[in-house]
Design a protein around this motif. Sequence first.
Motif, PDB file in Angstrom:
ATOM      1  N   HIS A  45      41.078   4.105  27.408  1.00  0.00           N
ATOM      2  CA  HIS A  45      39.844   4.486  26.730  1.00  0.00           C
ATOM      3  C   HIS A  45      39.975   5.916  26.216  1.00  0.00           C
ATOM      4  O   HIS A  45      40.638   6.750  26.848  1.00  0.00           O
ATOM      5  N   THR A  48      35.004  10.642  24.224  1.00  0.00           N
ATOM      6  CA  THR A  48      34.698  11.629  23.200  1.00  0.00           C
ATOM      7  C   THR A  48      33.198  11.877  23.102  1.00  0.00           C
ATOM      8  O   THR A  48      32.388  11.075  23.581  1.00  0.00           O
ATOM      9  N   ASP A  49      32.849  13.005  22.461  1.00  0.00           N
ATOM     10  CA  ASP A  49      31.444  13.315  22.225  1.00  0.00           C
ATOM     11  C   ASP A  49      31.143  13.325  20.729  1.00  0.00           C
ATOM     12  O   ASP A  49      30.085  13.800  20.317  1.00  0.00           O
ATOM     13  N   GLU A  51      31.089  11.211  16.987  1.00  0.00           N
ATOM     14  CA  GLU A  51      31.042   9.905  16.344  1.00  0.00           C
ATOM     15  C   GLU A  51      32.239   9.679  15.425  1.00  0.00           C
ATOM     16  O   GLU A  51      32.733   8.556  15.301  1.00  0.00           O
ATOM     17  N   ARG A  54      35.053   8.496  17.585  1.00  0.00           N
ATOM     18  CA  ARG A  54      34.803   7.125  18.015  1.00  0.00           C
ATOM     19  C   ARG A  54      35.141   6.137  16.901  1.00  0.00           C
ATOM     20  O   ARG A  54      35.824   5.134  17.140  1.00  0.00           O
ATOM     21  N   GLN A  55      34.704   6.420  15.686  1.00  0.00           N
ATOM     22  CA  GLN A  55      34.974   5.529  14.568  1.00  0.00           C
ATOM     23  C   GLN A  55      36.471   5.414  14.290  1.00  0.00           C
ATOM     24  O   GLN A  55      36.985   4.325  14.029  1.00  0.00           O
ATOM     25  N   GLU A  58      38.137   3.189  16.985  1.00  0.00           N
ATOM     26  CA  GLU A  58      37.822   1.770  16.805  1.00  0.00           C
ATOM     27  C   GLU A  58      38.487   1.197  15.556  1.00  0.00           C
ATOM     28  O   GLU A  58      38.855   0.022  15.528  1.00  0.00           O
ATOM     29  N   HIS A  63      39.686   1.629  22.106  1.00  0.00           N
ATOM     30  CA  HIS A  63      38.365   1.592  22.730  1.00  0.00           C
ATOM     31  C   HIS A  63      37.909   3.009  23.022  1.00  0.00           C
ATOM     32  O   HIS A  63      38.650   3.794  23.640  1.00  0.00           O
ATOM     33  N   ALA A  64      36.707   3.356  22.572  1.00  0.00           N
ATOM     34  CA  ALA A  64      36.163   4.691  22.795  1.00  0.00           C
ATOM     35  C   ALA A  64      34.886   4.631  23.611  1.00  0.00           C
ATOM     36  O   ALA A  64      34.124   3.667  23.525  1.00  0.00           O
ATOM     37  N   MET A  66      31.521   7.026  24.433  1.00  0.00           N
ATOM     38  CA  MET A  66      30.784   8.232  24.070  1.00  0.00           C
ATOM     39  C   MET A  66      30.303   8.950  25.331  1.00  0.00           C
ATOM     40  O   MET A  66      29.742   8.334  26.239  1.00  0.00           O
TER      41      MET A  66
END
Length: 247
Positions: A45, A48-49, A51, A54-55, A58, A63-64, A66
Amino acid sequence: MKFVAIIPARYASTRFPGKPLAVLGGKPVIQRVYEQVSSVVNEVHVATDDERIRQCVEQFGGHAVMTRSDHKSGTDRIEEAAEKTGTTADVIINVQGDEPFIQPSQIKTLMQLSDDADTQIGTLGKPFDSMEAVLNPNSPKIVTDRQGFALYFSRNAIPFVRGVEQAEWLTRFPYLKHLGIYAYRRDVLRQVTLLPQSPLEQAESLEQLRWLENGYRIRVGLTDTETVGIDTPEDLERAEAFLSQRT
């Protein structure tokens, strides 16, 4: 024994904002880290903080998770991610999101340290190859006991070799560089994130000293492979050159 790897990745780096998304050899740095770790650990995994990170994760099939933006350390971020995923792993592996050249052999060495029940936290050390590198305060040093458990970490050159010119110290003692890669037993990870900062940690700005001061046993595995971490844009340029030499 079940392992899970969690890679902390922040966007807001002081010296290199957005470095997990920086492109290295046609791929984002975080993707290269993820792929290296995934070659050894089945469950991985990114914590992260941001977005955007995360994008990105993915999009390449990773897999991320938040996490909050106010964590003081990667260890705290990893604990939150472990809680959110509800993992049942026995050991949590922490590989920094700016280590695109972490080797499968290094991760395997880290995992093997947990075979010993006395190992609460595992990490890696690499012999220094120059006295100039030993004297660099940005490269923490490790001193271990005869069983390979850490006695101390320092930004200074430890031990002091008495009666010998400093330029010759490396010929008299096998100085060991600390690589900031960890394997925590699940309960230990939870415990160490609840500890307040310690005097030694505050003095040296090394989080692992908090764990030692509170009696946790950190076992050090050895590697001969250098990692090429990325802290600045200049590091990224060096990493590009390193990658081109390998391909």
